[in-house]
Motif scaffolding. Sequence first.
Motif, PDB file in Angstrom:
ATOM      1  N   ALA A  52     -61.155  32.184 -39.186  1.00  0.00           N
ATOM      2  CA  ALA A  52     -62.199  31.207 -39.482  1.00  0.00           C
ATOM      3  C   ALA A  52     -61.710  30.091 -40.407  1.00  0.00           C
ATOM      4  CB  ALA A  52     -63.405  31.906 -40.123  1.00  0.00           C
ATOM      5  N   VAL A  53     -60.641  30.347 -41.162  1.00  0.00           N
ATOM      6  CA  VAL A  53     -60.086  29.331 -42.071  1.00  0.00           C
ATOM      7  C   VAL A  53     -58.635  29.026 -41.718  1.00  0.00           C
ATOM      8  CG1 VAL A  53     -59.568  28.731 -44.463  1.00  0.00           C
ATOM      9  CG2 VAL A  53     -61.629  30.039 -43.950  1.00  0.00           C
ATOM     10  N   GLY A  54     -57.818  30.089 -41.572  1.00  0.00           N
ATOM     11  CA  GLY A  54     -56.392  29.892 -41.328  1.00  0.00           C
ATOM     12  C   GLY A  54     -56.090  29.175 -40.025  1.00  0.00           C
ATOM     13  N   LEU A  55     -56.713  29.617 -38.928  1.00  0.00           N
ATOM     14  CA  LEU A  55     -56.430  28.986 -37.638  1.00  0.00           C
ATOM     15  C   LEU A  55     -56.876  27.518 -37.575  1.00  0.00           C
ATOM     16  CD1 LEU A  55     -57.060  31.757 -34.952  1.00  0.00           C
ATOM     17  CD2 LEU A  55     -54.892  30.774 -35.691  1.00  0.00           C
ATOM     18  N   PRO A  56     -58.096  27.169 -38.034  1.00  0.00           N
ATOM     19  CA  PRO A  56     -58.446  25.741 -38.054  1.00  0.00           C
ATOM     20  C   PRO A  56     -57.501  24.921 -38.920  1.00  0.00           C
ATOM     21  CG  PRO A  56     -60.417  27.081 -38.304  1.00  0.00           C
ATOM     22  CD  PRO A  56     -59.254  28.015 -38.398  1.00  0.00           C
ATOM     23  N   LEU A  57     -57.045  25.513 -40.045  1.00  0.00           N
ATOM     24  CA  LEU A  57     -56.118  24.794 -40.926  1.00  0.00           C
ATOM     25  C   LEU A  57     -54.807  24.498 -40.212  1.00  0.00           C
ATOM     26  CD1 LEU A  57     -55.110  23.705 -43.655  1.00  0.00           C
ATOM     27  CD2 LEU A  57     -54.520  26.059 -44.282  1.00  0.00           C
ATOM     28  N   VAL A  58     -54.187  25.525 -39.614  1.00  0.00           N
ATOM     29  CA  VAL A  58     -52.895  25.299 -38.952  1.00  0.00           C
ATOM     30  C   VAL A  58     -53.069  24.430 -37.707  1.00  0.00           C
ATOM     31  CG1 VAL A  58     -51.886  27.438 -39.843  1.00  0.00           C
ATOM     32  CG2 VAL A  58     -53.004  27.461 -37.623  1.00  0.00           C
ATOM     33  N   THR A  59     -54.272  24.464 -37.100  1.00  0.00           N
ATOM     34  CA  THR A  59     -54.527  23.601 -35.941  1.00  0.00           C
ATOM     35  C   THR A  59     -54.578  22.142 -36.360  1.00  0.00           C
ATOM     36  OG1 THR A  59     -55.767  25.354 -34.808  1.00  0.00           O
ATOM     37  CG2 THR A  59     -56.130  23.102 -34.050  1.00  0.00           C
ATOM     38  N   LEU A  60     -55.254  21.855 -37.469  1.00  0.00           N
ATOM     39  CA  LEU A  60     -55.302  20.473 -37.957  1.00  0.00           C
ATOM     40  C   LEU A  60     -53.922  19.991 -38.392  1.00  0.00           C
ATOM     41  CD1 LEU A  60     -58.607  20.161 -40.045  1.00  0.00           C
ATOM     42  CD2 LEU A  60     -58.039  19.048 -37.885  1.00  0.00           C
ATOM     43  N   ILE A  61     -53.141  20.872 -39.012  1.00  0.00           N
ATOM     44  CA  ILE A  61     -51.786  20.487 -39.403  1.00  0.00           C
ATOM     45  C   ILE A  61     -50.927  20.231 -38.162  1.00  0.00           C
ATOM     46  CG2 ILE A  61     -49.674  21.286 -40.534  1.00  0.00           C
ATOM     47  CD1 ILE A  61     -51.432  22.733 -42.568  1.00  0.00           C
ATOM     48  N   ALA A  62     -51.109  21.071 -37.135  1.00  0.00           N
ATOM     49  CA  ALA A  62     -50.392  20.840 -35.870  1.00  0.00           C
ATOM     50  C   ALA A  62     -50.791  19.506 -35.256  1.00  0.00           C
ATOM     51  CB  ALA A  62     -50.685  21.978 -34.892  1.00  0.00           C
ATOM     52  N   ALA A  63     -52.089  19.183 -35.326  1.00  0.00           N
ATOM     53  CA  ALA A  63     -52.555  17.887 -34.823  1.00  0.00           C
ATOM     54  C   ALA A  63     -51.920  16.745 -35.600  1.00  0.00           C
ATOM     55  CB  ALA A  63     -54.082  17.809 -34.916  1.00  0.00           C
ATOM     56  N   ALA A  64     -51.769  16.943 -36.916  1.00  0.00           N
ATOM     57  CA  ALA A  64     -51.128  15.918 -37.744  1.00  0.00           C
ATOM     58  C   ALA A  64     -49.666  15.744 -37.346  1.00  0.00           C
ATOM     59  CB  ALA A  64     -51.238  16.305 -39.218  1.00  0.00           C
ATOM     60  N   LEU A  65     -48.970  16.849 -37.120  1.00  0.00           N
ATOM     61  CA  LEU A  65     -47.558  16.781 -36.728  1.00  0.00           C
ATOM     62  C   LEU A  65     -47.385  16.138 -35.359  1.00  0.00           C
ATOM     63  CD1 LEU A  65     -46.415  20.334 -37.915  1.00  0.00           C
ATOM     64  CD2 LEU A  65     -45.919  18.143 -39.014  1.00  0.00           C
ATOM     65  N   ALA A  66     -48.359  16.406 -34.472  1.00  0.00           N
ATOM     66  CA  ALA A  66     -48.271  15.860 -33.113  1.00  0.00           C
ATOM     67  C   ALA A  66     -48.775  14.424 -33.035  1.00  0.00           C
ATOM     68  CB  ALA A  66     -49.071  16.734 -32.147  1.00  0.00           C
ATOM     69  N   GLY A  67     -49.507  14.001 -34.059  1.00  0.00           N
ATOM     70  CA  GLY A  67     -50.050  12.645 -34.071  1.00  0.00           C
ATOM     71  C   GLY A  67     -51.364  12.509 -33.337  1.00  0.00           C
ATOM     72  N   GLY A  68     -52.108  13.604 -33.178  1.00  0.00           N
ATOM     73  CA  GLY A  68     -53.405  13.552 -32.495  1.00  0.00           C
ATOM     74  C   GLY A  68     -53.923  14.946 -32.198  1.00  0.00           C
ATOM     75  N   GLY A  69     -55.051  15.008 -31.516  1.00  0.00           N
ATOM     76  CA  GLY A  69     -55.667  16.286 -31.199  1.00  0.00           C
ATOM     77  C   GLY A  69     -55.217  16.826 -29.857  1.00  0.00           C
ATOM     78  N   LEU A  70     -56.149  17.380 -29.108  1.00  0.00           N
ATOM     79  CA  LEU A  70     -55.831  18.070 -27.856  1.00  0.00           C
ATOM     80  C   LEU A  70     -55.036  17.219 -26.866  1.00  0.00           C
ATOM     81  CD1 LEU A  70     -56.088  20.515 -26.000  1.00  0.00           C
ATOM     82  CD2 LEU A  70     -58.350  19.677 -25.318  1.00  0.00           C
ATOM     83  N   PRO A  71     -55.412  15.961 -26.584  1.00  0.00           N
ATOM     84  CA  PRO A  71     -54.651  15.190 -25.588  1.00  0.00           C
ATOM     85  C   PRO A  71     -53.176  15.033 -25.960  1.00  0.00           C
ATOM     86  CG  PRO A  71     -56.753  14.141 -26.035  1.00  0.00           C
ATOM     87  CD  PRO A  71     -56.594  15.206 -27.070  1.00  0.00           C
ATOM     88  N   THR A  72     -52.907  14.820 -27.260  1.00  0.00           N
ATOM     89  CA  THR A  72     -51.517  14.639 -27.698  1.00  0.00           C
ATOM     90  C   THR A  72     -50.769  15.959 -27.722  1.00  0.00           C
ATOM     91  OG1 THR A  72     -52.248  12.792 -29.077  1.00  0.00           O
ATOM     92  CG2 THR A  72     -50.068  13.675 -29.519  1.00  0.00           C
ATOM     93  N   MET A  73     -51.423  16.995 -28.242  1.00  0.00           N
ATOM     94  CA  MET A  73     -50.793  18.318 -28.310  1.00  0.00           C
ATOM     95  C   MET A  73     -50.524  18.880 -26.919  1.00  0.00           C
ATOM     96  SD  MET A  73     -53.091  19.860 -31.446  1.00  0.00           S
ATOM     97  CE  MET A  73     -52.397  21.508 -31.386  1.00  0.00           C
ATOM     98  N   GLY A  74     -51.350  18.505 -25.948  1.00  0.00           N
ATOM     99  CA  GLY A  74     -51.204  19.031 -24.596  1.00  0.00           C
ATOM    100  C   GLY A  74     -50.482  18.101 -23.645  1.00  0.00           C
TER     101      GLY A  74
END
Length: 434
Positions: A52-74
């Motif tokens: 509930a906290v850890g996964l959303p956190l690492v997901t947002l950090i992954a989005a930051a590293l990728a430069g965007g959300g789902l479209p960029t990460m995928g």
Amino acid sequence: MNKSLSTFDVLGLGFMTFAFFLGAGNIIFPPLAGFLAGENLYSAMLGFLLTAVGLPLVTLIAAALAGGGLPTMGRYLPAAVVTLMATAIFIIIGPAFAAPRTSLVAFEMGLKPFLHEPGQLALTLYTIGFFVLVMMLSFNQGRLLDAVGKVLTPILILLLLALAVAVFVAPQGTQAPVADAYLQQPFVKGFIEGYNTMDTFAALMFGMLILDVLRQKGVTDSKTQSRYLMIAALIAAAGLGFVYVSLFMLGGTSLGVVDSVNNGGEIITAYVLSLFGEPGLWVLAAIVTLACLTTAVGLVSSCADYFHRLTGKGGYRRWVLINSGACILVANVGLSTLISVSVPILVACYPVAVALVLATYLKPLMKSPVFAFRLIIAVAFAFGLIDGMQAAGLNMGLFAFLPMFDIGMAWVLPTLAAAMLGLVAGKVEQEAMA
């Protein structure tokens, strides 16, 4: 010109991200888990906090590293798969589960305490009225409620803060005995309960929203955007962690305030009544109802906007009408039933989101990211589907040989193995080409 944000702006961005995640629906799960976990509370709470906290956190950090959300990460997946994932997420956080849940939480905490044994008719009339109002406000994409939401969220946080202090200073009850579900694997049970917040799905979308906000503020450099998004994610995670820990402790000290419960809303309502009396109950009812209303408007309008853009047909207002009607139908199953129905679907779908985040972190090590991403996602989906069907009560004994199958996490090791294979295969492929 790339601008820098002041400390005040960075804090504001973090609190905005926290507000994105904190819906009234999120506060009903930790108290119930805390109540049922009994003496295994801390183990269950740790598992819950990871998802509930850890996964959303690492997901947002992954989005930051990728430069965007789902479209960029995928971007290494087929376009149709990314569209399917986005559609599934919008259905889950929209008319299938999260949006109908807002009306059920509002009914459970905002009206039910003042009625004498309300039946199905009361729930039906309430959900119709709730979503008719949501529909009317969503026609204007919720502009009226934007300002209201900025007031309601701080008030809701203050109320939760008061509850948190009271839980530690003046607990109203004692610890309940451990429920059967939390006897053997309390950590795993808490981990899977954390799926109910659906915040990892939401984080895949919020990454794009936060980056848009940063661009509007003049932050154009991608590295600077990523840094601010990470800081916002950490602030939001700290806030969510505090809220969830407090509510777990509230549930863990509520025996006597309540003797048996069906959902966390009943626990919070009873606790507030015990602490503050009937005036506190009225304040809680008003705040939660309005907070649920703002959340519902945001979900319905964003889903309508997505499906309007996806199909190019029907018009935005028609999609608002369709979404609102679907929410009314789904909401009438009741809060406890909706939660129980959602669990198998979330168990099946969460591994895909986690796999995408894992692949995003591993991407710098990949020599063939297209192959690796597709392999990791496919394996996570296949084994997540097995876990989901098992959670739905289907006989999946054929797969009992899989590690962690008995605890509903058969997807973990195959997904990790796929990730390792994706890295190695990429290197082999590069050597062959050389």
